[in-house]
Scaffold this motif. Structure first.
Motif, PDB file in Angstrom:
ATOM      1  N   LEU A 135       8.804   1.658  30.015  1.00 12.63           N
ATOM      2  CA  LEU A 135       7.428   1.388  29.598  1.00 12.63           C
ATOM      3  C   LEU A 135       7.369   0.390  28.451  1.00 12.63           C
ATOM      4  CD1 LEU A 135       4.411   2.056  29.848  1.00 12.63           C
ATOM      5  CD2 LEU A 135       4.791   3.922  28.204  1.00 12.63           C
ATOM      6  N   PHE A 136       8.148   0.632  27.398  1.00 14.39           N
ATOM      7  CA  PHE A 136       8.025  -0.201  26.198  1.00 14.39           C
ATOM      8  C   PHE A 136       8.716  -1.550  26.349  1.00 14.39           C
ATOM      9  CE2 PHE A 136       6.729   3.822  24.422  1.00 14.39           C
ATOM     10  CZ  PHE A 136       5.754   3.444  23.519  1.00 14.39           C
ATOM     11  N   ARG A 137       9.600  -1.689  27.323  1.00 17.31           N
ATOM     12  CA  ARG A 137      10.141  -3.016  27.608  1.00 17.31           C
ATOM     13  C   ARG A 137       9.232  -3.802  28.538  1.00 17.31           C
ATOM     14  NH1 ARG A 137      16.432  -3.312  28.950  1.00 17.31           N
ATOM     15  NH2 ARG A 137      15.737  -2.185  30.814  1.00 17.31           N
ATOM     16  N   SER A 138       8.312  -3.119  29.181  1.00 14.03           N
ATOM     17  CA  SER A 138       7.413  -3.784  30.123  1.00 14.03           C
ATOM     18  C   SER A 138       6.185  -4.377  29.441  1.00 14.03           C
ATOM     19  CB  SER A 138       6.960  -2.800  31.206  1.00 14.03           C
ATOM     20  OG  SER A 138       8.063  -2.272  31.914  1.00 14.03           O
ATOM     21  N   ILE A 139       5.754  -3.768  28.320  1.00 11.54           N
ATOM     22  CA  ILE A 139       4.523  -4.197  27.654  1.00 11.54           C
ATOM     23  C   ILE A 139       4.872  -5.202  26.559  1.00 11.54           C
ATOM     24  CG2 ILE A 139       2.472  -3.435  26.404  1.00 11.54           C
ATOM     25  CD1 ILE A 139       2.915  -0.654  27.539  1.00 11.54           C
ATOM     26  N   PRO A 140       4.262  -6.393  26.548  1.00  7.93           N
ATOM     27  CA  PRO A 140       4.533  -7.364  25.473  1.00  7.93           C
ATOM     28  C   PRO A 140       4.214  -6.778  24.102  1.00  7.93           C
ATOM     29  CG  PRO A 140       3.332  -8.393  27.279  1.00  7.93           C
ATOM     30  CD  PRO A 140       3.331  -6.920  27.559  1.00  7.93           C
ATOM     31  N   ILE A 141       4.992  -7.167  23.105  1.00  3.91           N
ATOM     32  CA  ILE A 141       4.845  -6.605  21.769  1.00  3.91           C
ATOM     33  C   ILE A 141       3.472  -6.904  21.180  1.00  3.91           C
ATOM     34  CG2 ILE A 141       5.956  -8.638  20.786  1.00  3.91           C
ATOM     35  CD1 ILE A 141       5.905  -5.024  19.404  1.00  3.91           C
ATOM     36  N   LEU A 142       2.902  -8.067  21.479  1.00  2.00           N
ATOM     37  CA  LEU A 142       1.570  -8.382  20.967  1.00  2.00           C
ATOM     38  C   LEU A 142       0.532  -7.420  21.532  1.00  2.00           C
ATOM     39  CD1 LEU A 142      -0.353 -10.132  19.357  1.00  2.00           C
ATOM     40  CD2 LEU A 142      -0.449 -11.726  21.289  1.00  2.00           C
ATOM     41  N   VAL A 143       0.641  -7.112  22.819  1.00  2.00           N
ATOM     42  CA  VAL A 143      -0.283  -6.154  23.430  1.00  2.00           C
ATOM     43  C   VAL A 143      -0.119  -4.779  22.799  1.00  2.00           C
ATOM     44  CG1 VAL A 143      -0.958  -5.030  25.596  1.00  2.00           C
ATOM     45  CG2 VAL A 143      -0.312  -7.448  25.589  1.00  2.00           C
ATOM     46  N   GLN A 144       1.119  -4.375  22.527  1.00  3.49           N
ATOM     47  CA  GLN A 144       1.356  -3.078  21.890  1.00  3.49           C
ATOM     48  C   GLN A 144       0.717  -3.014  20.504  1.00  3.49           C
ATOM     49  OE1 GLN A 144       5.408  -1.513  22.086  1.00  3.49           O
ATOM     50  NE2 GLN A 144       5.884  -2.915  23.757  1.00  3.49           N
ATOM     51  N   LEU A 145       0.892  -4.065  19.736  1.00  2.48           N
ATOM     52  CA  LEU A 145       0.311  -4.071  18.394  1.00  2.48           C
ATOM     53  C   LEU A 145      -1.209  -3.996  18.435  1.00  2.48           C
ATOM     54  CD1 LEU A 145       2.530  -6.709  16.531  1.00  2.48           C
ATOM     55  CD2 LEU A 145       2.472  -4.240  16.140  1.00  2.48           C
ATOM     56  N   LEU A 146      -1.807  -4.747  19.342  1.00  4.60           N
ATOM     57  CA  LEU A 146      -3.265  -4.725  19.447  1.00  4.60           C
ATOM     58  C   LEU A 146      -3.765  -3.363  19.923  1.00  4.60           C
ATOM     59  CD1 LEU A 146      -3.928  -8.272  20.954  1.00  4.60           C
ATOM     60  CD2 LEU A 146      -4.306  -7.503  18.598  1.00  4.60           C
ATOM     61  N   LEU A 147      -3.023  -2.715  20.808  1.00 11.80           N
ATOM     62  CA  LEU A 147      -3.409  -1.374  21.249  1.00 11.80           C
ATOM     63  C   LEU A 147      -3.354  -0.377  20.094  1.00 11.80           C
ATOM     64  CD1 LEU A 147      -1.695  -1.128  24.762  1.00 11.80           C
ATOM     65  CD2 LEU A 147      -4.149  -1.107  24.277  1.00 11.80           C
TER      66      LEU A 147
ATOM     67  N   VAL B 259      -1.282 -11.332  13.233  1.00 10.25           N
ATOM     68  CA  VAL B 259      -2.515 -11.237  14.025  1.00 10.25           C
ATOM     69  C   VAL B 259      -3.333 -10.004  13.659  1.00 10.25           C
ATOM     70  CG1 VAL B 259      -1.479 -12.495  15.946  1.00 10.25           C
ATOM     71  CG2 VAL B 259      -1.407  -9.999  15.946  1.00 10.25           C
ATOM     72  N   ILE B 260      -2.692  -9.019  12.996  1.00 10.97           N
ATOM     73  CA  ILE B 260      -3.430  -7.827  12.566  1.00 10.97           C
ATOM     74  C   ILE B 260      -3.557  -7.811  11.039  1.00 10.97           C
ATOM     75  CG2 ILE B 260      -2.876  -6.431  14.594  1.00 10.97           C
ATOM     76  CD1 ILE B 260      -0.657  -5.096  12.993  1.00 10.97           C
ATOM     77  N   ALA B 261      -3.469  -9.002  10.443  1.00 11.20           N
ATOM     78  CA  ALA B 261      -3.727  -9.195   9.009  1.00 11.20           C
ATOM     79  C   ALA B 261      -2.725  -8.480   8.105  1.00 11.20           C
ATOM     80  CB  ALA B 261      -5.147  -8.755   8.653  1.00 11.20           C
ATOM     81  N   VAL B 262      -1.483  -8.373   8.540  1.00  7.30           N
ATOM     82  CA  VAL B 262      -0.426  -7.887   7.653  1.00  7.30           C
ATOM     83  C   VAL B 262       0.077  -9.069   6.838  1.00  7.30           C
ATOM     84  CG1 VAL B 262       1.874  -6.867   7.530  1.00  7.30           C
ATOM     85  CG2 VAL B 262       0.229  -6.023   9.202  1.00  7.30           C
ATOM     86  N   ASN B 263       0.146  -8.912   5.530  1.00  5.73           N
ATOM     87  CA  ASN B 263       0.419 -10.033   4.628  1.00  5.73           C
ATOM     88  C   ASN B 263       1.915 -10.344   4.562  1.00  5.73           C
ATOM     89  OD1 ASN B 263      -0.104 -12.056   2.856  1.00  5.73           O
ATOM     90  ND2 ASN B 263      -0.562 -10.759   1.112  1.00  5.73           N
ATOM     91  N   ASP B 264       2.476 -10.739   5.711  1.00  5.93           N
ATOM     92  CA  ASP B 264       3.887 -11.104   5.747  1.00  5.93           C
ATOM     93  C   ASP B 264       4.047 -12.567   5.346  1.00  5.93           C
ATOM     94  OD1 ASP B 264       2.709 -12.165   8.080  1.00  5.93           O
ATOM     95  OD2 ASP B 264       4.674 -12.288   9.043  1.00  5.93           O
ATOM     96  N   LEU B 265       5.246 -13.116   5.577  1.00  3.45           N
ATOM     97  CA  LEU B 265       5.520 -14.491   5.158  1.00  3.45           C
ATOM     98  C   LEU B 265       4.596 -15.485   5.847  1.00  3.45           C
ATOM     99  CD1 LEU B 265       7.222 -16.605   3.706  1.00  3.45           C
ATOM    100  CD2 LEU B 265       8.905 -16.443   5.567  1.00  3.45           C
ATOM    101  N   LEU B 266       4.455 -15.383   7.161  1.00  7.04           N
ATOM    102  CA  LEU B 266       3.601 -16.320   7.882  1.00  7.04           C
ATOM    103  C   LEU B 266       2.138 -16.176   7.478  1.00  7.04           C
ATOM    104  CD1 LEU B 266       3.156 -18.466  10.030  1.00  7.04           C
ATOM    105  CD2 LEU B 266       3.054 -16.641  11.747  1.00  7.04           C
ATOM    106  N   PHE B 267       1.661 -14.937   7.347  1.00 12.47           N
ATOM    107  CA  PHE B 267       0.268 -14.726   6.984  1.00 12.47           C
ATOM    108  C   PHE B 267      -0.009 -15.253   5.581  1.00 12.47           C
ATOM    109  CE2 PHE B 267      -3.445 -12.125   5.726  1.00 12.47           C
ATOM    110  CZ  PHE B 267      -4.281 -12.416   6.797  1.00 12.47           C
ATOM    111  N   SER B 268       0.969 -15.107   4.669  1.00 17.45           N
ATOM    112  CA  SER B 268       0.809 -15.649   3.322  1.00 17.45           C
ATOM    113  C   SER B 268       0.664 -17.163   3.360  1.00 17.45           C
ATOM    114  CB  SER B 268       2.008 -15.256   2.453  1.00 17.45           C
ATOM    115  OG  SER B 268       2.126 -13.854   2.348  1.00 17.45           O
ATOM    116  N   ALA B 269       1.468 -17.825   4.193  1.00 14.02           N
ATOM    117  CA  ALA B 269       1.343 -19.282   4.336  1.00 14.02           C
ATOM    118  C   ALA B 269       0.001 -19.655   4.943  1.00 14.02           C
ATOM    119  CB  ALA B 269       2.488 -19.812   5.194  1.00 14.02           C
ATOM    120  N   GLN B 270      -0.459 -18.850   5.913  1.00 13.69           N
ATOM    121  CA  GLN B 270      -1.756 -19.139   6.529  1.00 13.69           C
ATOM    122  C   GLN B 270      -2.907 -18.998   5.539  1.00 13.69           C
ATOM    123  OE1 GLN B 270      -1.453 -16.327   9.790  1.00 13.69           O
ATOM    124  NE2 GLN B 270      -1.079 -17.961  11.263  1.00 13.69           N
TER     125      GLN B 270
END
Length: 284
Positions: free
Chosen positions: A115-127, A227-238
């Motif tokens: 199941l968890f290898r079938s669902i893309p990680i982005l879809v999992q996070l949004l769910l 994409v879910i507003a976690v202030n990681d390295l990329l989000f900080s640059a954005q």
């Protein structure tokens, strides 16, 4: 033939034969030409990057060690470490289920991995981020208060990584020769000692390389939590380039930091692999 006749036979001219059989190295003109072309193209690419004013390297230098960027880097490293530890703990448990004689545990482990290898990680996070729409309250607490964006990132990434870690651990255990376990049983070693002294050290030779790749992949994969507003390295640059409109320089800041950290992790992986490969033919 008599000894006198043999004495009259002239000795072969050894130096002339050696000269005739002299091995001449093959001229690899194609390889040298390809190498020169590749180096020339690489030099042109590096020169283009360094001299292109659009990269704004002075802006990159100004923001490279900015407090907001370093906080995002720290959260990325922390999130990577937490997800890897929790993912491998859960993955090891799932691998034990998969290798169990109990058909129910085997089926549950197989179903989880599938199941968890079938669902893309982005879809999992949004769910997980929108889980409050399905379950507004959990134990009398509002779901939106219980699961912050960071908690959602940890849950989503951990469940995703556990599916892959389970297969890595299972493959490592299966790589150990069955005769080793039988020999340990014949010596009267307990099950716990068999696993810790015989199976695990040998399994680590097969576990460490894919686990190292997973670690580097998880580090880079944490960028998706932006994409879910976690202030990681990329989000900080954005956040910075949304204010300053300096998109390329801030993306280069994130790129360089990711490159540095992955290089350090790759070097660490090399030495860990070398440690567990001691005594094998593949020791480098």
């Amino acid at each position: 033939m008599s000894s006198d006749t043999l004495a009259k036979v002239p000795a072969p001219d050894i130096p002339e034969q050696v000269d005739a059989l002299r091995i001449v190295p093959q001229r690899r003109l194609g390889q040298w030409t390809a190498a020169v072309v590749v180096l020339a193209l690489l030099a042109l690419a590096v020169n283009s990057v360094l001299r292109n004013q659009a990269f704004q390297w002075d802006v990159v230098a100004d923001w490279f060690t900015a407090a907001s960027v370093l906080r995002g880097l720290w959260l990325t490293l922390w999130l990577t470490a937490v997800v890897m530890v929790l993912g491998f703990v859960l993955g090891t448990l799932l691998a034990a289920f998969r290798l169990s004689a109990n058909p129910v545990l085997r089926a549950v482990s197989w179903g989880y991995v599938w199941l968890f290898r079938s669902i893309p990680i982005l879809v999992q996070l949004l769910l997980w981020f929108n889980i409050g729409a399905l379950y507004p309250q959990v134990l009398g607490v509002r779901t939106v208060d219980l699961l912050s964006p960071v908690a959602v990132a940890i849950v989503g990434l951990t469940l995703h990584e556990a599916a892959y870690a389970a297969e890595v651990v299972r493959g490592g255990i299966l790589s150990v020769d069955r005769g080793q376990i039988e020999a340990a049983q014949a010596l009267g070693l307990s099950r716990r000692r068999r696993w810790w002294r015989i199976v695990l050290p040998q399994a680590m030779r097969s576990i460490v390389p894919p686990a190292g790749n997973m670690l580097i992949g998880t580090l880079k994969g944490t960028s998706i939590v932006s994409v879910i507003a976690v202030n990681d390295l990329l989000f900080s640059a954005q956040l910075v380039y949304h204010r300053t409109y300096q998109v390329i320089p801030l993306l280069m800041v994130a790129t360089i930091w990711y490159t540095i950290v992955t290089s350090v992790l790759s070097a660490g992986q090399y030495y860990v692999e070398k440690h567990y490969a001691r005594g094998s033919e593949r020791t480098r």
